[in-house]
Each structure stands twice: as C-alpha cells, then as structure tokens.
Scaffold this motif. Structure first.
Motif, PDB file in Angstrom:
ATOM      1  N   ALA A  18       0.832  -1.206   0.000  1.00 38.55           N
ATOM      2  CA  ALA A  18       0.000   0.000   0.000  1.00 38.55           C
ATOM      3  C   ALA A  18       0.866   1.257   0.000  1.00 38.55           C
ATOM      4  O   ALA A  18       0.600   2.215  -0.739  1.00 38.55           O
ATOM      5  CB  ALA A  18      -0.927  -0.013   1.212  1.00 38.55           C
ATOM      6  N   ARG A  19       1.901   1.260   0.806  1.00 37.40           N
ATOM      7  CA  ARG A  19       2.762   2.448   0.873  1.00 37.40           C
ATOM      8  C   ARG A  19       3.475   2.685  -0.448  1.00 37.40           C
ATOM      9  O   ARG A  19       3.617   3.828  -0.906  1.00 37.40           O
ATOM     10  CB  ARG A  19       3.765   2.290   2.012  1.00 37.40           C
ATOM     11  N   CYS A  20       3.939   1.601  -1.077  1.00 39.99           N
ATOM     12  CA  CYS A  20       4.596   1.739  -2.377  1.00 39.99           C
ATOM     13  C   CYS A  20       3.620   2.241  -3.439  1.00 39.99           C
ATOM     14  O   CYS A  20       3.979   3.064  -4.297  1.00 39.99           O
ATOM     15  CB  CYS A  20       5.200   0.411  -2.801  1.00 39.99           C
ATOM     16  N   LEU A  21       2.378   1.754  -3.410  1.00 37.82           N
ATOM     17  CA  LEU A  21       1.381   2.186  -4.389  1.00 37.82           C
ATOM     18  C   LEU A  21       1.071   3.673  -4.239  1.00 37.82           C
ATOM     19  O   LEU A  21       1.042   4.419  -5.231  1.00 37.82           O
ATOM     20  CB  LEU A  21       0.102   1.361  -4.232  1.00 37.82           C
ATOM     21  N   VAL A  22       0.841   4.108  -3.021  1.00 33.10           N
ATOM     22  CA  VAL A  22       0.527   5.520  -2.786  1.00 33.10           C
ATOM     23  C   VAL A  22       1.722   6.396  -3.161  1.00 33.10           C
ATOM     24  O   VAL A  22       1.564   7.463  -3.765  1.00 33.10           O
ATOM     25  CB  VAL A  22       0.099   5.735  -1.322  1.00 33.10           C
ATOM     26  N   ARG A  23       2.922   5.939  -2.825  1.00 35.51           N
ATOM     27  CA  ARG A  23       4.120   6.688  -3.199  1.00 35.51           C
ATOM     28  C   ARG A  23       4.268   6.769  -4.720  1.00 35.51           C
ATOM     29  O   ARG A  23       4.836   7.735  -5.255  1.00 35.51           O
ATOM     30  CB  ARG A  23       5.352   6.022  -2.586  1.00 35.51           C
ATOM     31  N   SER A  24       3.718   5.765  -5.423  1.00 37.35           N
ATOM     32  CA  SER A  24       3.765   5.751  -6.888  1.00 37.35           C
ATOM     33  C   SER A  24       2.690   6.637  -7.510  1.00 37.35           C
ATOM     34  O   SER A  24       2.624   6.745  -8.738  1.00 37.35           O
ATOM     35  CB  SER A  24       3.601   4.323  -7.415  1.00 37.35           C
ATOM     36  N   GLY A  25       1.834   7.233  -6.691  1.00 30.96           N
ATOM     37  CA  GLY A  25       0.800   8.123  -7.198  1.00 30.96           C
ATOM     38  C   GLY A  25      -0.565   7.501  -7.373  1.00 30.96           C
ATOM     39  O   GLY A  25      -1.484   8.146  -7.886  1.00 30.96           O
ATOM     40  N   ALA A  26      -0.745   6.248  -6.942  1.00 26.89           N
ATOM     41  CA  ALA A  26      -2.043   5.578  -7.088  1.00 26.89           C
ATOM     42  C   ALA A  26      -3.027   6.049  -6.028  1.00 26.89           C
ATOM     43  O   ALA A  26      -2.642   6.472  -4.934  1.00 26.89           O
ATOM     44  CB  ALA A  26      -1.856   4.071  -6.986  1.00 26.89           C
ATOM     45  N   SER A  27      -4.319   5.975  -6.358  1.00 20.64           N
ATOM     46  CA  SER A  27      -5.396   6.177  -5.389  1.00 20.64           C
ATOM     47  C   SER A  27      -5.828   4.797  -4.907  1.00 20.64           C
ATOM     48  O   SER A  27      -6.274   3.969  -5.710  1.00 20.64           O
ATOM     49  CB  SER A  27      -6.578   6.904  -6.029  1.00 20.64           C
ATOM     50  N   LEU A  28      -5.688   4.562  -3.607  1.00 22.39           N
ATOM     51  CA  LEU A  28      -5.830   3.212  -3.071  1.00 22.39           C
ATOM     52  C   LEU A  28      -7.244   2.925  -2.576  1.00 22.39           C
ATOM     53  O   LEU A  28      -7.835   3.719  -1.832  1.00 22.39           O
ATOM     54  CB  LEU A  28      -4.835   3.017  -1.918  1.00 22.39           C
ATOM     55  N   TYR A  29      -7.753   1.774  -2.980  1.00 17.72           N
ATOM     56  CA  TYR A  29      -9.032   1.246  -2.492  1.00 17.72           C
ATOM     57  C   TYR A  29      -8.727  -0.145  -1.961  1.00 17.72           C
ATOM     58  O   TYR A  29      -8.165  -0.983  -2.672  1.00 17.72           O
ATOM     59  CB  TYR A  29     -10.065   1.204  -3.623  1.00 17.72           C
ATOM     60  N   SER A  30      -9.085  -0.401  -0.712  1.00 18.82           N
ATOM     61  CA  SER A  30      -8.627  -1.642  -0.085  1.00 18.82           C
ATOM     62  C   SER A  30      -9.788  -2.469   0.459  1.00 18.82           C
ATOM     63  O   SER A  30     -10.804  -1.936   0.912  1.00 18.82           O
ATOM     64  CB  SER A  30      -7.638  -1.339   1.042  1.00 18.82           C
ATOM     65  N   ALA A  31      -9.590  -3.795   0.394  1.00 15.95           N
ATOM     66  CA  ALA A  31     -10.501  -4.763   1.002  1.00 15.95           C
ATOM     67  C   ALA A  31      -9.719  -5.475   2.085  1.00 15.95           C
ATOM     68  O   ALA A  31      -8.747  -6.181   1.789  1.00 15.95           O
ATOM     69  CB  ALA A  31     -11.026  -5.743  -0.039  1.00 15.95           C
ATOM     70  N   ILE A  32     -10.115  -5.276   3.348  1.00 20.10           N
ATOM     71  CA  ILE A  32      -9.316  -5.738   4.476  1.00 20.10           C
ATOM     72  C   ILE A  32     -10.159  -6.568   5.438  1.00 20.10           C
ATOM     73  O   ILE A  32     -11.357  -6.350   5.591  1.00 20.10           O
ATOM     74  CB  ILE A  32      -8.681  -4.556   5.235  1.00 20.10           C
ATOM     75  N   LYS A  33      -9.508  -7.512   6.090  1.00 21.18           N
ATOM     76  CA  LYS A  33     -10.173  -8.374   7.066  1.00 21.18           C
ATOM     77  C   LYS A  33     -10.162  -7.737   8.445  1.00 21.18           C
ATOM     78  O   LYS A  33     -11.160  -7.741   9.158  1.00 21.18           O
ATOM     79  CB  LYS A  33      -9.485  -9.739   7.109  1.00 21.18           C
ATOM     80  N   ASN A  34      -8.993  -7.231   8.862  1.00 24.07           N
ATOM     81  CA  ASN A  34      -8.908  -6.510  10.134  1.00 24.07           C
ATOM     82  C   ASN A  34      -8.686  -5.033   9.825  1.00 24.07           C
ATOM     83  O   ASN A  34      -8.206  -4.660   8.754  1.00 24.07           O
ATOM     84  CB  ASN A  34      -7.753  -7.048  10.990  1.00 24.07           C
TER      85      ASN A  34
END
Length: 431
Positions: A18-34
C-alpha cells in the motif's frame, strides 16, 4: 488524482505494498479483514470483509471504478476473484486460479517440475492410503518433510528428525493429514541454508528482487514451533552465506517454471517467489508461491526505488520491460508478536511512539486493528520493524535500539540478524 488501484489483504505485507502504491501516485481502495490502521489511513475508501468474499470485493471494485488490482493473501488466489475482476474490465497484476496452482497444489508443482525436467526438484511421493504410507516409511529408512498438498500458511510442514522426533510421530502426523485432506506429500529431507527469491513477472519477462532469508521458528536460535515467520534479513549485495552461483541457478529455475506454466496454457502474471535451499549439490526448490512472501516482501519493498504502480500496470498488460531498481542496503525485519505466538498467543494492546522513529526504520502494521498510535493485537503477528543499514548486524541493531517505541506485552526474536548469528552462519557457508 492517480489511477484507482484495488488492494486485497490487511497484513504487514499488504501495508508495505500500500505504501509503495501511494508513493507511486495511485489512489488506493482496499478490502481488508482486520481494521489495519496504516492501510486505512492510506486508502481513499475501504471495506472490511472476509478477504475470500470475492463477490463483495468484485462489487466494491466495480462500484468505485477501480482500474487495476493486486491481491496479497494466498487463500484469495484460490477463489474466483481474479477471473471476476478481469471479466469486469479490471486489469489484475496477480495470477488466476490455474496459474496459482503452482502454490495451492504442491503435487502440481512437483509434477510440473518433473514433466519439464526443471532442475532443483526433490524426490517426492503422494500417499492416499495410511497403510501404504506406514509400510513405505518403515521400509525406506530415510527422513522426509511431511506436507499437506494445499496451503498451510507456513505452519503445516513437519520434518522428520526436526519437528517430528520418532517414526511413530511421523506416521501419526502424516496419517492425520490423509484423514483430513485425503492425501499427503512426502519429500526427501534436504539440508542447507534456505533463501527466498521473489520476482515480478508478466508470464514472459522476469525481474528479480533482492534475495532474503526468513526465520519461521518461534524462539531464539531457531528453536520452537514453526510460525508464519518471525523475521527476515537481506544483504546489500546478496546474503553473504548463500553462494551467488546458487542464486543465479535459482533465478534460472524460477524462469523455467514460469515458462513451463506458459506452455501449460496458464501464464503466470504477478509476483512469484521461490523458497530454495542451498545444498552441497546446488539449490533445490522447497516450495513455489504465487504472491509476495511474508515477511520477506517487507525487506525488499522497503528498498524499492521503482514505481510499483508502473510494475503492476506492465504485469497486468503482459509488457514488463521496465528496469526494477532497489537501494543497495541491508535490511533486518523483526516481527512484534503476542506472547505465546506459535502455541497459545495472548492478545492485548500495544502503543506506538511514532514521533520517535528514525529515518532508517520502517514500521509495518500487520494483523492488528485500531489507530496508528494504539493497536489491538489478534492471535497472529502484530507489527514488523525493519532496520535499514549498510550491513545486516547494523540493521539488526537499528531495530533493537528502537524497540522502546513499542509499549505492551509482546515477544520478539532478538537474535535475527545479530552479529553472533551472522558469524555462526559464516562458519557454515558452502564454498
């Protein structure tokens, strides 16, 4: 606003991605268990659900207009999620179920290596009959690794002469797997130093990451039960106790497996990692996995200089031509886990003094919920601390010197990456 990217998974591995994606300029949408506080803080939007609930995750991705997806946990790759996302017009940088069989079926992996004459295979045999299993073990006189065919989370394998002390215990454990799964895999025991080699691939082109070694045993000096991994190390120029020739051969084996999957009509697109053992006869394959390693991914992602969004985009489009670059540094990761982890873990609360963190330390949030400063532990691994330095012992010291920022009742393996450990490994290095 960057491209919308779906990330599935809520452990330390996914936090690093996630940190690498955001640093790459992506807008993050996540599906998480916890409710991982770091992933939540990085995400534009998120849903909390079972990570294998592929229908809900597909709906979320479509509703939010996601354009690219990456899946972290291995059990999700056994579901229909990748195929469903692709059918919805979403590019995916993870393998589909057919390609992911290289991990989800150890029998398939061994058979593929045999059929394509890929070096580094280990003699193995599958048993479906307890009677035949007993007769074979008592007659062979050899020691074996006893493995379930499917996913085990790093905890289902037991090795005779190590976790299994007697022939009777070996028969009982292997029989219990047959009783549960209908079959069990026995592989001849091999000895040497293990290492993990992770690669990015579009099914044709292969881009390696720095080699890493992880430590699965719960206690100091590699004692105690197996876990999902207590920590991991990487060197600035490889691992000093692993022969460079063995790493080169391991990369060739990895490329041959990727090529074989393509010939089978199951091209592998995503992250593939091989767990190898450097033996006197060269590297052998312990297992092949169809996603980032945990914890080894956090070592390499802490050093990544290239845009991971660009890498994922090129993987998904079958056109991975870009150079993938990493800092030439050593890393040591030590997991903060609940006391009793590996046997009877005790949950609790950890507080984190984030303002005290130096620039050469990374802190990744794993199976926890809460805030960035206060997390509730589950029964699994909680926080991963990664030290970055010129040498492995220096990186280990960085973690040790900063453990004070984590407050609560937890356990950590202090020996991982220490000078004493590295000296001991150097004394056993193969020439």
């Amino acid at each position: 606003m960057g491209t919308k990217v779906l990330l599935v998974g809520s452990g330390g591995r996914e936090d690093a991605v996630a940190r690498c994606l955001v640093r790459s300029g992506a807008s993050l949408y996540s599906a998480i268990k916890n409710r991982n506080p770091s992933i939540i803080s990085l995400s534009k939007e998120h849903i909390v659900c079972e990570e294998t609930d592929f229908k809900r995750i597909q709906r979320f991705a479509v509703e939010k207009g996601v354009e690219l997806a990456f899946i972290g946990p291995d059990p999700v790759l056994e579901t229909e999620l990748v195929e469903r996302l692709v059918s919805s017009g979403i590019a995916v940088a993870s393998p589909d179920r057919k390609a992911a069989r290289i991990e989800t079926s150890k029998e398939f992996m061994r058979d593929l290596m045999t059929r394509y004459s890929i070096p580094g295979n280990i003699p193995s045999i599958v048993f479906r009959s307890v009677t035949e299993l007993k007769g074979f073990l008592k007659k062979s006189g050899k020691e074996y690794a006893i493995k379930p065919i499917g996913l085990t989370g790093g905890k289902g394998v037991k090795v005779m002469g190590d976790q299994v002390g007697t022939m009777e215990e070996a028969v009982d454990y292997a029989s219990s797997i047959i009783g549960r799964d209908g079959r069990v895999l026995l592989e001849e025991r091999v000895t040497g130093e293990e290492f993990s080699l992770q690669v990015f691939t579009d099914g044709t082109h292969v881009k390696p990451m720095p080699v890493v070694q992880d430590f699965k045993r719960a206690y100091e000096n590699d004692a105690g039960p197996n876990t999902g991994g207590m920590g991991s190390i990487s060197g600035a120029d490889g691992l000093p106790f692993i022969r460079k020739s063995s790493v080169e051969k391991a990369l060739n084996i990895t490329s041959m497996i990727i090529d074989a999957l393509k010939k089978e009509g199951s091209p592998f697109r995503g992250v593939l990692y091989g767990q190898f053992m450097d033996t006197e006869n060269g590297p052998v394959v312990i297992e092949i996995n169809s996603r980032f390693a945990d914890p080894e991914s956090m070592n390499v992602l802490s050093l990544m200089k290239s845009s991971i969004y660009d890498i994922f985009y090129e993987i998904a489009n079958g056109n991975l031509h870009m150079n993938v670059e990493f800092e030439k540094k050593a890393t040591v990761l030590k997991y903060i886990v609940p006391r009793g982890y590996g046997t009877k873990p005790e949950t609790g609360v950890l507080t984190i003094e984030r303002k005290s963190m130096p620039h050469n330390l990374r802190l990744y949030y794993a199976a926890v919920s809460g805030t960035l400063e206060r997390v509730e532990m589950s029964t699994s691994r909680s926080l991963a601390m990664v030290g970055i330095a010129d040498t492995i012992p220096q990186a280990s010291d960085i973690v040790e010197e900063n453990l004070h920022i984590i407050n609560g009742n937890y356990y950590v393996r202090h020996d991982i990456g220490s000078g004493e450990m590295m000296e001991r490994k150097a004394s056993r290095t193969l020439v």
